[in-house]
Structures are given as C-alpha cells and as structure tokens.
Design a protein around this motif. Structure first.
Motif, PDB file in Angstrom:
ATOM      1  N   ALA A   1       0.822  -1.337  -0.118  1.00 11.30           N
ATOM      2  CA  ALA A   1      -0.045   0.090   0.106  1.00 11.30           C
ATOM      3  C   ALA A   1       0.865   1.447   0.028  1.00 11.30           C
ATOM      4  CB  ALA A   1      -0.811   0.064   1.288  1.00 11.30           C
ATOM      5  N   THR A   2       0.369   2.292  -0.566  1.00 12.51           N
ATOM      6  CA  THR A   2       1.031   3.655  -0.409  1.00 12.51           C
ATOM      7  C   THR A   2       0.017   4.489   0.171  1.00 12.51           C
ATOM      8  OG1 THR A   2      -0.029   4.518  -2.613  1.00 12.51           O
ATOM      9  CG2 THR A   2       2.052   3.201  -2.862  1.00 12.51           C
ATOM     10  N   ALA A   3       0.542   5.599   0.962  1.00  9.11           N
ATOM     11  CA  ALA A   3       0.082   6.540   1.767  1.00  9.11           C
ATOM     12  C   ALA A   3      -0.945   7.580   0.764  1.00  9.11           C
ATOM     13  CB  ALA A   3       0.606   7.334   2.604  1.00  9.11           C
ATOM     14  N   SER A   4      -0.446   7.614  -0.450  1.00  6.54           N
ATOM     15  CA  SER A   4      -1.078   8.539  -1.350  1.00  6.54           C
ATOM     16  C   SER A   4      -2.370   7.812  -1.818  1.00  6.54           C
ATOM     17  CB  SER A   4      -0.381   8.699  -2.603  1.00  6.54           C
ATOM     18  OG  SER A   4       1.132   9.150  -2.327  1.00  6.54           O
ATOM     19  N   ALA A   5      -2.533   6.659  -2.163  1.00  4.07           N
ATOM     20  CA  ALA A   5      -3.909   6.071  -3.036  1.00  4.07           C
ATOM     21  C   ALA A   5      -4.401   5.173  -2.008  1.00  4.07           C
ATOM     22  CB  ALA A   5      -3.139   5.312  -4.241  1.00  4.07           C
ATOM     23  N   ASN A   6      -3.724   4.362  -1.012  1.00  2.70           N
ATOM     24  CA  ASN A   6      -4.501   3.486  -0.380  1.00  2.70           C
ATOM     25  C   ASN A   6      -4.789   3.520   1.055  1.00  2.70           C
ATOM     26  OD1 ASN A   6      -1.846   1.896  -2.321  1.00  2.70           O
ATOM     27  ND2 ASN A   6      -3.959   1.621  -2.951  1.00  2.70           N
ATOM     28  N   VAL A   7      -5.004   4.804   1.432  1.00  5.46           N
ATOM     29  CA  VAL A   7      -5.222   5.240   2.906  1.00  5.46           C
ATOM     30  C   VAL A   7      -6.527   5.853   2.750  1.00  5.46           C
ATOM     31  CG1 VAL A   7      -4.707   6.328   5.151  1.00  5.46           C
ATOM     32  CG2 VAL A   7      -2.834   5.204   3.757  1.00  5.46           C
ATOM     33  N   GLY A   8      -7.527   5.441   3.397  1.00  6.55           N
ATOM     34  CA  GLY A   8      -8.876   6.028   3.239  1.00  6.55           C
ATOM     35  C   GLY A   8      -9.560   6.173   4.622  1.00  6.55           C
ATOM     36  N   THR A   9     -10.292   7.158   4.617  1.00  6.77           N
ATOM     37  CA  THR A   9     -11.159   7.589   5.866  1.00  6.77           C
ATOM     38  C   THR A   9     -10.107   7.863   7.115  1.00  6.77           C
ATOM     39  OG1 THR A   9     -11.685   5.401   6.545  1.00  6.77           O
ATOM     40  CG2 THR A   9     -13.081   6.464   5.297  1.00  6.77           C
ATOM     41  N   LEU A  10      -9.105   8.534   6.815  1.00  4.66           N
ATOM     42  CA  LEU A  10      -8.124   9.081   7.994  1.00  4.66           C
ATOM     43  C   LEU A  10      -8.739  10.138   8.686  1.00  4.66           C
ATOM     44  CD1 LEU A  10      -4.128   9.315   7.886  1.00  4.66           C
ATOM     45  CD2 LEU A  10      -5.818  10.535   9.420  1.00  4.66           C
ATOM     46  N   SER A  11      -8.909   9.817  10.166  1.00  3.81           N
ATOM     47  CA  SER A  11      -9.916  10.883  10.909  1.00  3.81           C
ATOM     48  C   SER A  11      -9.212  10.955  12.210  1.00  3.81           C
ATOM     49  CB  SER A  11     -11.221  10.618  11.027  1.00  3.81           C
ATOM     50  OG  SER A  11     -11.484   9.253  11.706  1.00  3.81           O
ATOM     51  N   VAL A  12      -9.341  12.217  12.894  1.00  2.00           N
ATOM     52  CA  VAL A  12      -8.663  12.363  14.077  1.00  2.00           C
ATOM     53  C   VAL A  12      -9.612  13.242  14.620  1.00  2.00           C
ATOM     54  CG1 VAL A  12      -6.600  13.409  15.358  1.00  2.00           C
ATOM     55  CG2 VAL A  12      -6.053  12.497  13.130  1.00  2.00           C
ATOM     56  N   GLY A  13     -10.270  13.041  15.916  1.00  2.00           N
ATOM     57  CA  GLY A  13     -11.401  13.334  16.631  1.00  2.00           C
ATOM     58  C   GLY A  13     -10.672  14.521  17.627  1.00  2.00           C
ATOM     59  N   GLY A  14     -11.590  15.192  18.248  1.00  2.00           N
ATOM     60  CA  GLY A  14     -11.327  16.103  19.354  1.00  2.00           C
ATOM     61  C   GLY A  14     -11.050  17.452  18.980  1.00  2.00           C
ATOM     62  N   THR A  15     -11.418  17.937  17.549  1.00  2.00           N
ATOM     63  CA  THR A  15     -11.397  19.197  17.249  1.00  2.00           C
ATOM     64  C   THR A  15     -12.859  19.468  16.200  1.00  2.00           C
ATOM     65  OG1 THR A  15     -10.087  19.180  15.408  1.00  2.00           O
ATOM     66  CG2 THR A  15      -9.074  19.412  17.440  1.00  2.00           C
ATOM     67  N   THR A  16     -12.934  20.779  16.029  1.00  4.77           N
ATOM     68  CA  THR A  16     -14.038  21.143  14.989  1.00  4.77           C
ATOM     69  C   THR A  16     -13.398  20.942  13.731  1.00  4.77           C
ATOM     70  OG1 THR A  16     -15.591  22.291  16.701  1.00  4.77           O
ATOM     71  CG2 THR A  16     -15.920  22.845  14.449  1.00  4.77           C
ATOM     72  N   THR A  17     -12.119  21.831  13.547  1.00  3.50           N
ATOM     73  CA  THR A  17     -11.527  21.701  12.379  1.00  3.50           C
ATOM     74  C   THR A  17     -10.780  20.324  12.023  1.00  3.50           C
ATOM     75  OG1 THR A  17     -11.076  24.126  12.578  1.00  3.50           O
ATOM     76  CG2 THR A  17      -9.512  22.856  11.060  1.00  3.50           C
ATOM     77  N   PRO A  18     -11.128  19.758  10.721  1.00  2.00           N
ATOM     78  CA  PRO A  18     -10.535  18.619  10.625  1.00  2.00           C
ATOM     79  C   PRO A  18      -8.986  18.576  10.402  1.00  2.00           C
ATOM     80  CG  PRO A  18     -12.406  19.033   9.199  1.00  2.00           C
ATOM     81  CD  PRO A  18     -12.299  20.200   9.708  1.00  2.00           C
ATOM     82  N   PHE A  19      -8.550  17.552  10.744  1.00  2.00           N
ATOM     83  CA  PHE A  19      -6.835  17.507  10.414  1.00  2.00           C
ATOM     84  C   PHE A  19      -6.464  17.120   9.027  1.00  2.00           C
ATOM     85  CE2 PHE A  19      -7.375  17.282  15.092  1.00  2.00           C
ATOM     86  CZ  PHE A  19      -6.161  17.913  15.573  1.00  2.00           C
ATOM     87  N   ARG A  20      -5.729  17.710   8.475  1.00  2.00           N
ATOM     88  CA  ARG A  20      -5.065  17.701   7.173  1.00  2.00           C
ATOM     89  C   ARG A  20      -3.720  17.015   7.184  1.00  2.00           C
ATOM     90  NH1 ARG A  20      -7.441  18.862   2.570  1.00  2.00           N
ATOM     91  NH2 ARG A  20      -8.580  20.921   3.530  1.00  2.00           N
ATOM     92  N   VAL A  21      -3.608  15.859   7.416  1.00  2.00           N
ATOM     93  CA  VAL A  21      -2.424  14.979   7.864  1.00  2.00           C
ATOM     94  C   VAL A  21      -1.269  14.768   6.690  1.00  2.00           C
ATOM     95  CG1 VAL A  21      -1.353  12.959   9.093  1.00  2.00           C
ATOM     96  CG2 VAL A  21      -3.845  13.679   9.604  1.00  2.00           C
ATOM     97  N   LYS A  22      -0.096  15.258   6.938  1.00  2.00           N
ATOM     98  CA  LYS A  22       0.871  15.081   6.015  1.00  2.00           C
ATOM     99  C   LYS A  22       1.722  13.810   6.337  1.00  2.00           C
ATOM    100  CE  LYS A  22       4.933  17.422   4.148  1.00  2.00           C
ATOM    101  NZ  LYS A  22       4.644  17.061   2.664  1.00  2.00           N
ATOM    102  N   SER A  23       1.941  13.351   7.622  1.00  2.00           N
ATOM    103  CA  SER A  23       2.424  12.247   7.921  1.00  2.00           C
ATOM    104  C   SER A  23       1.950  11.485   9.265  1.00  2.00           C
ATOM    105  CB  SER A  23       3.841  12.308   8.031  1.00  2.00           C
ATOM    106  OG  SER A  23       4.422  12.816   9.171  1.00  2.00           O
ATOM    107  N   LEU A  24       1.953  10.445   9.504  1.00  2.39           N
ATOM    108  CA  LEU A  24       1.518   9.698  10.617  1.00  2.39           C
ATOM    109  C   LEU A  24       2.321   8.505  11.110  1.00  2.39           C
ATOM    110  CD1 LEU A  24      -2.092   9.076  11.889  1.00  2.39           C
ATOM    111  CD2 LEU A  24      -0.579   7.191  11.857  1.00  2.39           C
ATOM    112  N   SER A  25       2.672   8.355  11.957  1.00  7.25           N
ATOM    113  CA  SER A  25       3.591   7.450  12.815  1.00  7.25           C
ATOM    114  C   SER A  25       2.796   6.570  13.821  1.00  7.25           C
ATOM    115  CB  SER A  25       4.997   7.766  13.125  1.00  7.25           C
ATOM    116  OG  SER A  25       5.052   8.640  14.049  1.00  7.25           O
ATOM    117  N   LEU A  26       3.168   5.096  13.989  1.00  5.14           N
ATOM    118  CA  LEU A  26       2.239   4.394  15.021  1.00  5.14           C
ATOM    119  C   LEU A  26       3.333   3.558  15.627  1.00  5.14           C
ATOM    120  CD1 LEU A  26      -0.162   3.942  16.575  1.00  5.14           C
ATOM    121  CD2 LEU A  26      -0.962   2.455  14.723  1.00  5.14           C
ATOM    122  N   GLU A  27       3.365   3.456  16.803  1.00  8.20           N
ATOM    123  CA  GLU A  27       4.106   2.061  17.440  1.00  8.20           C
ATOM    124  C   GLU A  27       3.441   1.482  18.499  1.00  8.20           C
ATOM    125  OE1 GLU A  27       8.437   1.599  19.632  1.00  8.20           O
ATOM    126  OE2 GLU A  27       8.222   2.821  17.801  1.00  8.20           O
TER     127      GLU A  27
END
Length: 309
Positions: A172-198
């Motif tokens: 998968a690529t983060a450009s074409a194969n990531v869908g419905t990425l959402s971050v709650g907690g604010t009114t303004t949606p987050f436009r994410v440039k990168s995300l890391s998880l561990e």
C-alpha cells in the motif's frame, strides 16, 4: 567456493505451542520483508585475575540472547500473525485488540551457497514492538522489533518441514491506499501530512543461575504511541494540544477489497505538541505526539479490523 547473496535470502516462521519449542514437523510460512535480520548477542566478562605477566587470563561468556528486527511494506493478508503477536492478542471475528497473550515463533533464515544452504533457526522469538509509517506520497512501511531465546545452525531443513508461499498482495501507499483517516477532538478537520504509530510491549529477559538463555520474556505495559504531522488550519487544533485533549484516531489502509485494515486508537491523548510557523517557503505545521490510553467502550488501547472492504 560459492558465496551467499543477500538477494537470495529466505525468511520463514512457524508459531510455537510452547515457548522455545519448534513443532516436530513445522509448517513454515514465508515472510515478506525488505530488510533486517535476527542475530545472537553474547554477553561476556573479562577475568580480573592479577598476573605478574600482565596478560588477561580469559574472556568468559555469561549470556546469550537473540535480537533484531524485520522491515516491511504493508500489504493485505501478509503479517496477521506478527500483528497479533505485537498486540499480544488474538483475531476474533477479524477484530484484534491488545491483550495479555504470550505468543512466540521459531524463525528460520536461509542463505544459499550455490547448492548448499545455511539455516539459522531462532527459537522463542517474540514481538517486542511494531511500528508503522504513513508519509505522504510514499509507501506505507513498518518494522517488527524482535527478541528471541537462542540461535542454532543447520545445513538441512527440519525433517518433515513444509513451506507455505507468502501472499502476493500489493503493498500500500499513503497516497492512494489510505482512506477515511480521521482525528477526533477538534471542530477543524486535520489534514495529515504524515502519521507514525508504534505498539510496544516492554519485553525483558528472565535470566537465571545455571543457564545462558532466558527462561521466557517478561512484559511491561502496552504502549501505543505515535505522531501526527498536519497542516495548521485552525486554533482549535492547537488548543486541543494545550488543553491536553483527546480524540479517536482511525485510518483504513490497503489495496485489495476485503484485504484492508482499519486501525483505531479509540482514545488518543494529545501530548507535548508544537506549532511550527515556518519560514518564507514553508507551510505552517502542527506536530502532535499522542498516546493511546484505555478506552472503556472498546476495552482496549488499540483495535485493528482486518478483511475490510
């Protein structure tokens, strides 16, 4: 004499029914990796005997462990066993939550010398941590950090061993194969440039008198952490950081239908984030490290759903 090529390396694994015990006729699965390996680590101490000739009398081995990691490109139906081991949980109706299980594997690395082979078998291998990286306009990549009990060498396969081919799903690529990425907690949606998880397990060796090897691995808490890099688009985003707020983080990743994954951190606490105003040719950015904490609704800190359409 033929030399071994790294491009011809084969990596395979099989689940153990008891820690450090390879099944009698193992059904290995081939593992898709982009790099990394396991290795033995010897612990030694130097003899402190005082001798008139000033020579060191010996170097003594006191421990032997296995550590290493495997890097990968995320693809569907490929790493389910290792993902479950990283969360120390089990897939139930295609849903996985962090738990308290103690899975272990025997991992086999094979190098070919042009007709003959070298087998390194690592028993009692556990997943200490799993990391994922979703950078814009790049592949979705990750790594499994591993700890093991012992390495043994051989020149032939285990009697009766079989090897199942790895899945052939597309990375998968983060450009074409990531869908419905959402971050709650604010009114303004987050436009994410990168995300890391561990996801980390804080594994530790359990050493004892009378053996060089660990008896098993102790585990600490389940640490779910990561960082969101997003464009700065509203005060409420940064205010959520200043207020030590929280929100659910969710994203679906994968190429083929019914082979995608949805990652959910149901309650992500926003940590010591920073606003970066940038310079003349920069975008104003917001960096938000986060920690997944226990969510009473899902009864977990992280939840992964597989076979998503």
């Amino acid at each position: 004499m033929a030399f071994a090529n790294g491009s011809e390396r084969r990596t395979a694994y099989v689940a153990e029914t008891a820690f450090g015990v390879t099944p009698a006729t193992p059904s290995f699965k081939l593992l898709r990796i982009t790099g990394g390996s396991l290795r033995s680590n010897k612990g030694t101490v130097t003899s402190d005997e005082i001798q008139a000739d000033r020579n060191i009398r010996d170097e003594l081995m006191v421990s032997k462990d296995v550590t290493g990691s495997y890097d990968f490109e995320l693809s569907g139906d490929t790493f389910d066993d290792f993902i479950a081991a990283a969360l120390r949980g089990a897939w139930a109706t295609n849903v996985l939550k962090n738990g308290v299980l103690r899975p272990s594997f025997t991992v086999e690395e094979t190098l070919n010398f042009g007709g003959t082979s070298s087998f390194s078998r690592f028993r009692g291998v556990a997943v200490n941590s799993m990391s994922l990286s979703l950078p814009s306009r790049q592949k979705v990549t990750g790594s499994f950090a591993l700890m093991g009990a012992e390495e043994t060498l051989d020149s032939v396969i285990v009697t009766g061993a079989t090897y199942a081919a790895a899945a052939t799903t597309q990375p998968a690529t983060a450009s074409a194969n990531v869908g419905t990425l959402s971050v709650g907690g604010t009114t303004t949606p987050f436009r994410v440039k990168s995300l890391s998880l561990e996801v980390g397990n804080e594994l530790r060796t359990r050493d004892a008198v009378g053996t060089l090897l660990t008896a098993e691995f102790g585990a600490g808490r389940c640490n779910v952490t990561g960082t969101i890099e997003c464009y700065f688009e509203g005060n409420d985003q940064y205010q959520a950081v200043l207020d030590h707020g929280s929100g659910a983080i969710s994203f679906t990743v994968g190429v083929e239908a019914n082979k995608k994954y949805t990652f959910l951190i149901p309650k992500a606490r926003f940590l010591d984030g920073a606003r970066n105003p940038g310079g003349n040719t920069d975008d104003a950015m917001l960096s938000i490290p986060f920690r997944g904490v226990f969510d009473p609704t899902t009864q977990a800190s992280i939840q992964i759903t597989r076979l998503v359409a």
